[in-house]
Design an enzyme around this catalytic site. Structure first.
Site, PDB file in Angstrom:
ATOM      1  N   TRP A   1      -0.808  -2.888   8.387  1.00 28.34           N
ATOM      2  CA  TRP A   1      -1.286  -2.547   7.040  1.00 28.34           C
ATOM      3  C   TRP A   1      -1.015  -1.067   6.832  1.00 28.34           C
ATOM      4  CZ3 TRP A   1      -2.057  -6.696   4.331  1.00 28.34           C
ATOM      5  CH2 TRP A   1      -2.415  -7.876   4.988  1.00 28.34           C
TER       6      TRP A   1
ATOM      7  N   GLU B   1      -2.248   1.357   4.393  1.00 31.88           N
ATOM      8  CA  GLU B   1      -3.037   2.261   3.551  1.00 31.88           C
ATOM      9  C   GLU B   1      -2.829   3.720   3.950  1.00 31.88           C
ATOM     10  OE1 GLU B   1      -4.242  -0.542   4.872  1.00 31.88           O
ATOM     11  OE2 GLU B   1      -5.634  -1.544   3.486  1.00 31.88           O
TER      12      GLU B   1
ATOM     13  N   ARG C   1       0.845  -1.200   0.000  1.00 29.64           N
ATOM     14  CA  ARG C   1       0.000   0.000   0.000  1.00 29.64           C
ATOM     15  C   ARG C   1       0.876   1.243   0.000  1.00 29.64           C
ATOM     16  NH1 ARG C   1      -3.402  -3.688   2.462  1.00 29.64           N
ATOM     17  NH2 ARG C   1      -5.171  -4.057   1.076  1.00 29.64           N
TER      18      ARG C   1
ATOM     19  N   ASP D   1      -0.058  -6.298  -3.459  1.00 33.93           N
ATOM     20  CA  ASP D   1      -1.459  -6.017  -3.146  1.00 33.93           C
ATOM     21  C   ASP D   1      -2.046  -5.216  -4.302  1.00 33.93           C
ATOM     22  OD1 ASP D   1      -3.950  -5.519  -1.589  1.00 33.93           O
ATOM     23  OD2 ASP D   1      -2.718  -6.228   0.076  1.00 33.93           O
TER      24      ASP D   1
ATOM     25  N   TRP E   1      -6.943 -14.162  11.060  1.00 32.30           N
ATOM     26  CA  TRP E   1      -6.909 -12.687  11.200  1.00 32.30           C
ATOM     27  C   TRP E   1      -8.270 -12.074  11.488  1.00 32.30           C
ATOM     28  CZ3 TRP E   1      -9.220  -8.884   8.072  1.00 32.30           C
ATOM     29  CH2 TRP E   1      -9.851  -9.336   6.908  1.00 32.30           C
TER      30      TRP E   1
ATOM     31  N   ASP F   1      -6.946 -13.872   1.191  1.00 35.48           N
ATOM     32  CA  ASP F   1      -7.963 -13.115   1.933  1.00 35.48           C
ATOM     33  C   ASP F   1      -8.857 -12.302   0.995  1.00 35.48           C
ATOM     34  OD1 ASP F   1      -5.618 -11.649   1.323  1.00 35.48           O
ATOM     35  OD2 ASP F   1      -6.252 -10.043   2.663  1.00 35.48           O
ATOM     36  N   GLU F   2     -10.071 -12.059   1.454  1.00 34.42           N
ATOM     37  CA  GLU F   2     -10.981 -11.076   0.859  1.00 34.42           C
ATOM     38  C   GLU F   2     -11.165 -11.237  -0.653  1.00 34.42           C
ATOM     39  OE1 GLU F   2     -10.646  -7.402   3.931  1.00 34.42           O
ATOM     40  OE2 GLU F   2      -8.918  -7.603   2.614  1.00 34.42           O
TER      41      GLU F   2
ATOM     42  N   HIS G   1      -6.835  -9.254  -4.128  1.00 35.98           N
ATOM     43  CA  HIS G   1      -5.856  -8.173  -3.935  1.00 35.98           C
ATOM     44  C   HIS G   1      -4.860  -8.140  -5.090  1.00 35.98           C
ATOM     45  CE1 HIS G   1      -7.266  -6.782  -0.066  1.00 35.98           C
ATOM     46  NE2 HIS G   1      -7.353  -8.018   0.365  1.00 35.98           N
TER      47      HIS G   1
HETATM   48  C1  ACM Z   1      -6.263  -8.974   5.978  1.00 41.96           C
HETATM   49  O1  ACM Z   1      -6.234  -8.166   6.916  1.00 41.96           O
HETATM   50  N1  ACM Z   1      -6.941  -8.705   4.877  1.00 41.96           N
HETATM   51  C2  ACM Z   1      -5.549 -10.238   6.044  1.00 41.96           C
END
Ligand code: ACM
Ligand code: ZN
Length: 484
Positions: free
Chosen positions: A426, A428, A125, A154, A352, A281-282, A218
């Site tokens: 993270w 961002e 990020r 990402d 997580w 993830d996601e 991602h």
């Molecule tokens: C995450 O926080 N998306 C692993």
């Protein structure tokens, strides 16, 4: 002595060890690399040749990371059976020498509760420089943190050079800067030389570097570089927004696995760790549901719903890594929709979204790493409710991080599958290393103690912390200083 993380056992004796400056370090030749790192850590400081730290083998230290530290008026002796333990012992000495006062005579016997004591930095990020990463690794190792989980890819950036796919870094490493410096691009990537230099430095600090390449979600940076790997063909861009995006790698396109193979070959060549984190993830499934190629894959695999394609991909990626002698790690979403494609047991699950994923994974026979965002592991969250605090999404107090127990509420059998815990930053909103330091310290000190000691005691930690923070200040780290 206010050591963090708290050692397993400290026995105080009469008298003090005194030196004017850093004691001369000597010992068995097999510990030369650890002695070199220690000298580096005190580079530029006057050495007191009249006093000595001696490094020796102690076969009675049964475990790899165990050490024994004896402080006597004439000298300090650090002993261990393995270099990992010896390094940890020297870091405890380093903490005491940073205080700059006489050391009380004592015998410390110490070893960790968990073998995985990790920290994840999101370098996708926002990009962080190699000198910053090294500074961070050095200060993490002061706390016996032994895993650096390097989030390299990402939506907002791809940081790993892959020879067969040059556009990943030519296009995927740059994005529009969305902060109020309109119209500029930001980014960067790590050259092979950068990565090798981080790896050598990490090894000198007894930290294992585990790379993460986030697949199949991602993936905007990959798609912007190679639009043919998406379901719609684009157009795509390296994301300058934050969030979770619908475009992911197409589960029906075989070329996705050619890219994964090239990435895994690159990682296998560069990184010595036996672990590779494959993300997972996601992942959003809308594109897969609407994509003719993904539908074809559903028919070919006999699966019913597009969601299940993730488990099919996970199994394939785990197998590809196994062929390369590596063990895959995935975020806890990899456990979902796996009725048809059973996950290989060797896959390690990083929990997580809470601790439930980890509990379930342990029951299903996977090893588990706990990094629950709900239990203090997320360092991108604000330190307190104070609106002046930087951070996003939630609040992680130092005390919450301290309270993390990777085996909480688990049966003895499930707990045996837990190899440790970690904290994640993270990035961002964290666009500079100095801000990252503020988010990391002192929460990482709390995490380090939570995964190291069997004698957790928050009151004691809070009493030891002020002196410890003055050590961190001597290492020029920016720190949060408010309520715990
Ligand atoms: C995450 O926080 N998306 C692993
Ligand atoms: Zn598709």
């Amino acid at each position: 002595m206010n050591i963090i993380p708290l050692p397993a056992a400290i026995e105080y004796h009469a008298g003090f060890f005194k030196s004017v400056g850093v004691p001369h370090i000597a010992g068995e030749e097999r510990f030369a690399p650890e002695m070199r790192s220690f000298r580096e850590q005190f580079a530029g400081e006057p050495v007191d040749t009249q006093t000595q730290i001696f490094c020796s083998t102690d076969a009675s230290c049964a475990e790899r990371e165990e050490y024994r530290l004896q402080i006597e008026p004439e000298r300090i002796t650090v002993s261990a059976s393995c270099s990992d333990g010896l390094y940890h012992g020297l870091q405890t000495v380093r903490q005491l020498l940073l205080d700059g006062t006489a050391l009380p005579c004592a015998l410390i016997k110490d070893r960790p509760r968990f073998s995985w004591r990790g920290f994840m930095l999101d370098t996708a990020r926002h990009f962080y420089t190699v000198p910053f990463i090294k500074k961070l690794l050095d200060s993490l190792s002061l706390h016996h943190i032994n895993v650096f989980h390097w989030h390299l890819t990402d939506d907002q950036g791809w940081r790993l050079p892959v020879k067969a796919y040059p556009l990943l870094t030519e296009i995927g490493s740059r994005r529009l800067e969305c902060r109020p410096v309109w119209g500029r691009y930001t980014g960067g990537f790590y050259s092979e030389e950068d990565i090798r230099s981080v790896l050598a430095f990490a090894a000198s600090r007894h930290i294992e570097v585990v790379p993460e390449v986030d697949l199949p979600g991602h993936a905007s940076a990959i798609l912007a570089s190679y639009p043919g790997l998406g379901c719609t063909g684009g157009p795509y861009r390296v994301e300058d927004r934050t969030g979770v995006f619908e475009d992911v790698l197409c589960a029906g396109t075989d070329a996705v696995f050619d890219l994964a193979a090239a990435v895994f070959d690159t990682i296998t060549e560069l990184f010595p760790s036996k672990y590779v984190h494959i993300g997972g993830d996601e992942v959003r499934f809308n594109r897969w549901e609407a994509c003719p190629k993904c539908r074809q894959r559903l028919v070919a695999t006999g699966l019913k719903s597009a969601r299940e394609l993730q488990s099919w991909m996970t199994v394939k990626l785990v197998e590809m890594l196994a062929q390369r002698g590596r063990t895959a790690i995935g975020w806890d979403e990899v456990l979902e929709d796996t009725e048809q494609f059973r996950l290989p047991h060797e896959l390690i699950v990083m929990s997580w979204r809470g601790s439930e994923g980890g509990e379930q994974a342990a029951r299903r026979g996977h090893k588990v790493i706990m990094a629950p965002s709900t239990k203090g592991s997320y360092l991108d969250y604000r330190h307190t409710e104070d609106p002046e605090e930087p951070g996003q999404l939630g609040i992680t107090r130092v005390s919450q991080t301290y309270a993390l127990d990777p085996c909480e509420n688990m049966t003895t059998e499930a707990a045996a599958a837990v190899i440790g815990g970690q904290a994640n930053l993270w990035s961002e909103l964290i666009y500079a290393g100095k801000i990252a330091e503020y988010m990391i310290f002192p929460r990482i000190c709390a995490l380090a103690e939570a995964v190291w000691t069997e004698r957790k005691d928050f009151t004691s930690f809070a009493e030891r912390l002020p002196l410890h923070q003055s050590r961190l200040e001597k290492l020029h780290l920016v720190q949060y200083r408010g309520a715990l």
